[in-house]
Every structure is written in structure tokens, then in C-alpha cells.
Write an enzyme that holds these catalytic residues in place. Sequence first.
Site, PDB file in Angstrom:
ATOM      1  N   CYS A 111     -25.813  -5.992  -7.978  1.00 53.63           N
ATOM      2  CA  CYS A 111     -27.039  -6.292  -7.237  1.00 53.63           C
ATOM      3  C   CYS A 111     -26.678  -6.575  -5.778  1.00 53.63           C
ATOM      4  O   CYS A 111     -26.923  -7.666  -5.247  1.00 53.63           O
ATOM      5  CB  CYS A 111     -27.732  -7.495  -7.864  1.00 53.63           C
TER       6      CYS A 111
ATOM      7  N   ARG B  23       0.812  -1.223   0.000  1.00 52.82           N
ATOM      8  CA  ARG B  23       0.000   0.000   0.000  1.00 52.82           C
ATOM      9  C   ARG B  23       0.846   1.275   0.000  1.00 52.82           C
ATOM     10  O   ARG B  23       0.567   2.213  -0.737  1.00 52.82           O
ATOM     11  CB  ARG B  23      -0.875  -0.029   1.260  1.00 52.82           C
TER      12      ARG B  23
HETATM   13  N1  LLP Z   1       3.238  -8.972   3.460  1.00 52.13           N
HETATM   14  C1  LLP Z   1       2.284  -9.841   3.834  1.00 52.13           C
HETATM   15  C2  LLP Z   1       2.663 -11.180   4.271  1.00 52.13           C
HETATM   16  C3  LLP Z   1       0.938  -9.454   3.793  1.00 52.13           C
HETATM   17  O1  LLP Z   1       0.000 -10.315   4.168  1.00 52.13           O
HETATM   18  C4  LLP Z   1       0.605  -8.148   3.340  1.00 52.13           C
HETATM   19  C5  LLP Z   1      -0.796  -7.732   3.285  1.00 52.13           C
HETATM   20  C6  LLP Z   1       1.625  -7.284   2.932  1.00 52.13           C
HETATM   21  C7  LLP Z   1       2.936  -7.735   3.024  1.00 52.13           C
HETATM   22  C8  LLP Z   1       1.381  -5.904   2.385  1.00 52.13           C
HETATM   23  O2  LLP Z   1       0.686  -5.108   3.236  1.00 52.13           O
HETATM   24  P1  LLP Z   1       0.496  -3.539   2.929  1.00 52.13           P
HETATM   25  O3  LLP Z   1       1.858  -2.900   3.073  1.00 52.13           O
HETATM   26  O4  LLP Z   1      -0.002  -3.395   1.542  1.00 52.13           O
HETATM   27  O5  LLP Z   1      -0.443  -3.096   3.949  1.00 52.13           O
HETATM   28  N2  LLP Z   1      -6.395  -6.042   1.100  1.00 52.13           N
HETATM   29  C9  LLP Z   1      -6.346  -5.241   2.300  1.00 52.13           C
HETATM   30  C10 LLP Z   1      -5.147  -5.400   3.138  1.00 52.13           C
HETATM   31  C11 LLP Z   1      -4.900  -6.810   3.569  1.00 52.13           C
HETATM   32  C12 LLP Z   1      -3.503  -6.928   3.930  1.00 52.13           C
HETATM   33  C13 LLP Z   1      -3.085  -8.314   3.694  1.00 52.13           C
HETATM   34  N3  LLP Z   1      -1.709  -8.464   3.749  1.00 52.13           N
HETATM   35  C14 LLP Z   1      -6.715  -3.802   2.028  1.00 52.13           C
HETATM   36  O6  LLP Z   1      -7.306  -3.540   0.986  1.00 52.13           O
HETATM   37  O7  LLP Z   1      -6.487  -2.934   2.868  1.00 52.13           O
END
Ligand code: LLP
Length: 417
Positions: free
Chosen positions: A339, A273
Amino acid sequence: MTKKLPFTLEQAKTWRETFPTPFYIYDEAGIRLCVERLKRAFAWNPGFREYFAVKATPNPTILRLLSSLGCGTDCASAPEVEMSVRCGIRGDGIMFSSNETTEREYRAAVEAGAIINLDDITQIDILERACGVPETVCCRYNPGEFAIANDIMGHQYDSKFGMTKPQLFEALALLRSKGARRFGVHAMMTSNSLDTDYYPTLARELFLLALEIREKIGITLSFIDLSGGLGIPYLPEEQPLDIGAVGEGVRRAYDELLAANGITLSLYTELGRYITGPYGWLLTSAIGEKHIYKDYVGVDASASDLMRPAMYGAYHHITVLGKEALPPAGTVDVVGSLCENNDKFAVDRPLPKVEAGDILVIHDAGAHGHSMGYNYNGRLRCAELLLTQAGEVRMIRRAETMADYFATLDVDPEFPL
Ligand code: LLP
């Protein structure tokens, strides 16, 4: 309040003539700058490396761009490993941070030379059956208790990820007895944290753990993976993280706990992110208004293009392009065509008057946006574009077609029933 955009209404209208909305567009310059800032913040750690979380933005052009900046990839599945390999990323350029992993997926990751990050002690058997225990391995830690948490990842006692401390010690010793020689520890405690202390607090906990591991089982860790979780300002009034201060906080803990005790190790991150989130937008055209018990603006994108608001109630800022300076004409729900009554990009959002054909920009969609798309109601996944540093627009993923939708189906009228 407004959020800045690297393009104008005129540009967006021109793009729409070639690429029908909805589509995603990513800003190459923004992503580059972000990675440079991150690298600068951790430059004091010689082995520092960002393994970009492919799940956030699984697009080969994005992965190649990040690879050219020195990033590896963090993969959760065999297809993500395959995408990395096809982008020229292999070996220790891939961190395989999966969970509930099958032998087949371990084989794919080990064949690519990836570093295996084990989510559970019981996974050692599965990995060994699949392809033996590699020389370098990582174990994922879940301390149960952690000071900083939010609703996306849940609290650590409720979290399905990682091993308890006794399991982690046992797993490391077992892996060593099976031939592993280089070890790492990984932990992810939260998601979308705008707290400057999140990484330093996590690092401190993992550095203390590294000392305990050395003392109790005589293993000196080679790396610590702080994983993802750094947040971005989805709300216009929020401030971006001061990444320099984050790096400094981690450095202080490192000097105090590791360097002072004669340990030198590499730090890794698996940000998704933070790297692409603010540099991607979903552009959608307004279809019209609807006034019943509430007021609605309908758009041609839906939750199948960006599910975060429906799934987490997440806030994504919306700009009606060209109407930034107009006062709100009232509050509306901005809705897609599914929907499903949670197919809403915004609820009770003050917006200027929206007319059919207006272009709405949904901000901060560069991570966990297109990648979480789906095909409910026969909605086809939309295109992804890149706004290059040179100011050109390139299509980096075409929109799905009806043929793609039917590609996995057998619609043979002769099929015996
Ligand atoms: N590494 C692992 C093992 C993870 O499970 C995740 C995210 C990341 C890195 C990256 O995380 P970030 O830096 O992007 O926060 N889909 C959700 C977030 C779920 C996070 C899952 N794991 C959302 O839309 O906020």
C-alpha cells in the site's frame, strides 16, 4: 537490449514448482569468477584481502563460499559478526566497520578478534570502556572534499561517516598512547562507481595521507582499506568495470607514493555489490495487468523484497523470461502489492506483453537486495536459492512463514489491558 542469464525459462518453471515465487537465486560460478578476477587485479600487493561487505548479502552459504576463496568479512553489527563466526570466520578475518557503535557491539566484535575500524574520535572512549584498546585499530577518514561522488552516499561534507584530517591524526596518536601498535586507515567516498579512476584516486589520496601521518606523528600504517563502492552495470548498455585497469591504477599510485618512500603496506577492500550484485536475481510471477490512467503489470514480489527502486529510484533491468526476443508491447509500471505508490520495480518500462503466470527476472539484485527486505503490510521475506557450479539448485534461506512473523509478538487474549 538484453542481459545474459545463467538459466532458462524451463529451469525457472521447474524451480517454481518447488519454491514458490518470489525468490532470489545466486550464481555460484559467477561469484567465484568475480573474486578470482579481483584477486588477480591486486595480486601485486602481497597482503591484499577482500573483506566482503556482509550487509550486501548476509547469507552463511555465500559467506562460506567467499571465505573458501580467501575473503574475510566486513561487518557493521554484532549479528553480522556472529554470522561470520558461525561460518568459521574470526580474528583478523573480520573487519568491524560500524558507526554510532555501542559498548555491547564493540565487545562482540573484540571477542571475535575483529579488527576495529573507528568511525569517529569520540568512539575511542566507548571502545576503551567496553574492552580496552586493541593492538590493531583502523580509523575512518572523511576528507570533506573528493572528486568522485554520487547520490547514494552523498557528498563528503554532508556525509556522517569518518573523521576530519586533524581528528584522524589526533585519534591515531591517542590510540597509540593507549597501547595500539598496528594502524590502518579506511575511507569510502562513493557508492556504485563505474569510474575506473575511483579506487586509484582514493588510493592516491590515502597514500599521501599515509606519508603525512608518518611525517607528522611517526606512525607507519600497516594497511589501507579502500572499502566498497565499485559499481556494476545496472543498465544493459553500461560496461562492467575493467578491474585489471583498476588494480593497475592503484599499483601505479602505490609504487610512486609508498614504495618509492620505503613504505610497504597491505591493501584491503570491502566490496559488496561488485562481488554478488550481478550474480543474483529476484524471480517473480506476474499476477495480471491493470489499465487506468497508466498501464501496470502486477507481480507477486514487492518493494519489501527489493527496496532499491523505491528507495533510490534505482534502475533494475527486467526480463520477461521466454519473451526476450519479442518487441515491446508498450510501456508499463511493474508494481508490487504494498500500500505504497513507490512500490514499483520499474516505471514506464518498455516490455513485451506480460500475461499472468509469466516469470519476470529482476536483474542485479544479488547485493543490497534481500538484505534490505522488510515486513511492511505483513509481507514475509522470501527464500534465497543458490545455483551451484554443478548446476544444482539449493535453498540457502527458506522463506519466512506466518509463524516467523508472529514469533516476536505476544498475541495473548488474556493480556491485561
Ligand atoms: N564498507 C562499508 C563501510 C560500507 O558502508 C559499505 C556500503 C560497503 C563496504 C559496501 O559497499 P558496496 O561495495 O556494496 O557498494 N544499500 C545501498 C548501498 C549503501 C552502501 C552502504 N555502504 C544500495 O542498495 O545501493
